[in-house]
Design a protein around this motif. Structure first.
Motif, PDB file in Angstrom:
ATOM      1  N   UNK A 167       2.695   3.657 -10.755  1.00  0.00           N
ATOM      2  CA  UNK A 167       2.057   4.567  -9.818  1.00  0.00           C
ATOM      3  C   UNK A 167       0.826   3.947  -9.165  1.00  0.00           C
ATOM      4  N   UNK A 168       0.172   3.033  -9.870  1.00  0.00           N
ATOM      5  CA  UNK A 168      -0.928   2.284  -9.241  1.00  0.00           C
ATOM      6  C   UNK A 168      -0.377   1.421  -8.103  1.00  0.00           C
ATOM      7  N   UNK A 169       0.779   0.821  -8.332  1.00  0.00           N
ATOM      8  CA  UNK A 169       1.423   0.032  -7.282  1.00  0.00           C
ATOM      9  C   UNK A 169       1.875   0.916  -6.119  1.00  0.00           C
ATOM     10  N   UNK A 170       2.380   2.104  -6.420  1.00  0.00           N
ATOM     11  CA  UNK A 170       2.782   3.038  -5.358  1.00  0.00           C
ATOM     12  C   UNK A 170       1.580   3.435  -4.511  1.00  0.00           C
ATOM     13  N   UNK A 171       0.470   3.738  -5.176  1.00  0.00           N
ATOM     14  CA  UNK A 171      -0.748   4.077  -4.446  1.00  0.00           C
ATOM     15  C   UNK A 171      -1.188   2.906  -3.566  1.00  0.00           C
ATOM     16  N   UNK A 172      -1.138   1.703  -4.110  1.00  0.00           N
ATOM     17  CA  UNK A 172      -1.506   0.530  -3.329  1.00  0.00           C
ATOM     18  C   UNK A 172      -0.566   0.297  -2.166  1.00  0.00           C
ATOM     19  N   UNK A 173       0.733   0.498  -2.383  1.00  0.00           N
ATOM     20  CA  UNK A 173       1.721   0.302  -1.319  1.00  0.00           C
ATOM     21  C   UNK A 173       1.494   1.266  -0.164  1.00  0.00           C
ATOM     22  N   UNK A 206      -8.779  -4.860  -3.485  1.00  0.00           N
ATOM     23  CA  UNK A 206      -9.495  -3.787  -4.179  1.00  0.00           C
ATOM     24  C   UNK A 206      -8.694  -3.302  -5.389  1.00  0.00           C
ATOM     25  N   UNK A 207      -7.376  -3.209  -5.237  1.00  0.00           N
ATOM     26  CA  UNK A 207      -6.545  -2.700  -6.321  1.00  0.00           C
ATOM     27  C   UNK A 207      -6.386  -3.637  -7.492  1.00  0.00           C
ATOM     28  N   UNK A 208      -6.612  -4.932  -7.269  1.00  0.00           N
ATOM     29  CA  UNK A 208      -6.401  -5.920  -8.340  1.00  0.00           C
ATOM     30  C   UNK A 208      -7.684  -6.550  -8.857  1.00  0.00           C
ATOM     31  N   UNK A 209      -8.792  -6.382  -8.142  1.00  0.00           N
ATOM     32  CA  UNK A 209     -10.014  -7.112  -8.485  1.00  0.00           C
ATOM     33  C   UNK A 209     -10.587  -6.717  -9.833  1.00  0.00           C
TER      34      UNK A 209
END
Length: 330
Positions: free
Chosen positions: A5-11, A262-265
């Motif tokens: 879901x973190x990836x979905x939000x980022x996508x 921002x999502x991976x830092x």
């Protein structure tokens, strides 16, 4: 499940920046390219069919944030209250002005044109300041409440990101107009885009170096940095070769890359504080229950298919340049 879901939000968020970035870029460049009323209407007509569909990605991203990460959204909005408010004001001003500008054929449109330009600038700067604060850390105390200094969100690093997003969105808007605007605008849009390559590069270099010094970013951010510099290099080469569609795709990727950064830092943290001994929130702590995430998973596939289908149909129906025979939506 939380990572999914973190990836979905980022996508969804990256998709919004990749698509809506040229809307705001065109808005900022409206006065430079549209020197008379006919020119301004044709410039607006270039992105007119797309901009509402582009905004859907932001709505979907906010829905995922509220549904999948309810413990994160409150802290983010509390810590970045002023940038969020200015962002909303910019978005509302820009969207309303685009739709209302041409409602009456006999109306004077100077005020609406100014509102479009100002709204686009405010939106671009606000997004940059907001994301810059997420990289640096929000001014939250140990309890997760605002530290009390309301101007802390306007740190020099955050303002750098605000200026950088102006360059990124304007570059994207110029590349878009080189593809979609009337043919007589192409050369001018290409010159503007090439002039914006240097500010965009300067932003990337300074943001990366400064961020490495000021933050304890995870090595997981490296792919996003490579993506950003690679996209800028492709855009530069494509603009010089006159391959404007390639340049547009590259600038769309470039505008989306800060979201990936921002999502991976800060992984495995979703949010950190810029205050010593301040608040931090891991992905697991930010997420809703596993049962709720499982329920949301049933909603995700059809929603993504619908969003992608609308975008595809819109682009297929409007894949040619604006010309004298084109229906001008705005």
């Amino acid at each position: 499940m939380v990572i999914l879901w973190w990836c979905v939000l980022g996508f969804l968020t990256a998709g919004y920046f990749a698509l809506a970035g040229y809307d705001y870029g065109v808005g900022m460049l409206l006065g430079r390219l549209g020197r008379d009323e006919a020119g301004r209407r044709r410039v607006l007509g270039a992105f007119g069919p797309f901009f509402l569909a582009n905004e859907v990605w932001l709505v979907a991203a906010v829905g995922v944030l509220f549904g999948a990460f309810p413990h994160l959204e409150g802290k983010v909005f509390a810590g970045a209250y002023i940038p969020v408010v200015t962002l909303l004001l910019g978005l509302v001003t820009f969207t309303a002005a685009v739709q209302l500008r041409s409602r009456r054929p006999d109306a004077r449109r100077g005020a609406w044109t100014l509102a479009i330009t100002v709204g686009a600038w405010v939106t671009a700067v606000s997004w940059g300041v907001f994301l810059g604060n997420l990289v640096l850390g929000l001014p939250l105390d140990a309890a997760g409440k605002p530290s009390g200094d309301v101007l802390a969100v306007f740190s020099p690093y955050a303002l750098l990101w605000g200026a950088g997003f102006v360059a990124l969105f304007a570059l994207q808007g110029a590349a878009f107009l080189a593809v979609r605007a009337p043919a007589e605008f192409t050369a001018h849009a290409n010159r503007i885009a090439k002039a914006l390559l240097a500010p965009a590069l300067a932003f990337l270099v300074v943001a990366v170096v400064w961020g490495a010094v000021e933050t304890s970013a995870s090595w997981s951010v490296l792919p996003a940095i490579v993506l950003a510099f690679g996209a800028l290099g492709v855009a530069a080469a494509a603009l010089r070769a006159g391959r404007h569609k390639t340049a547009l795709v590259a600038t769309m990727t470039l505008s989306a890359s800060p979201v990936v950064a921002v999502g991976t830092a800060r992984l495995p943290d979703a949010l950190v504080s810029s205050v010593d001994g301040g608040f931090s929130l891991s992905l697991t702590e930010a997420a809703t229950s596993t049962e709720m995430l499982g329920l949301l998973t049933f909603v995700l596939p059809p929603a993504l298919v619908a969003i992608a289908a609308v975008q595809w149909v819109t682009w297929r129906r409007h894949d040619t340049r604006v010309d004298q025979r084109s229906l001008l939506h705005f």
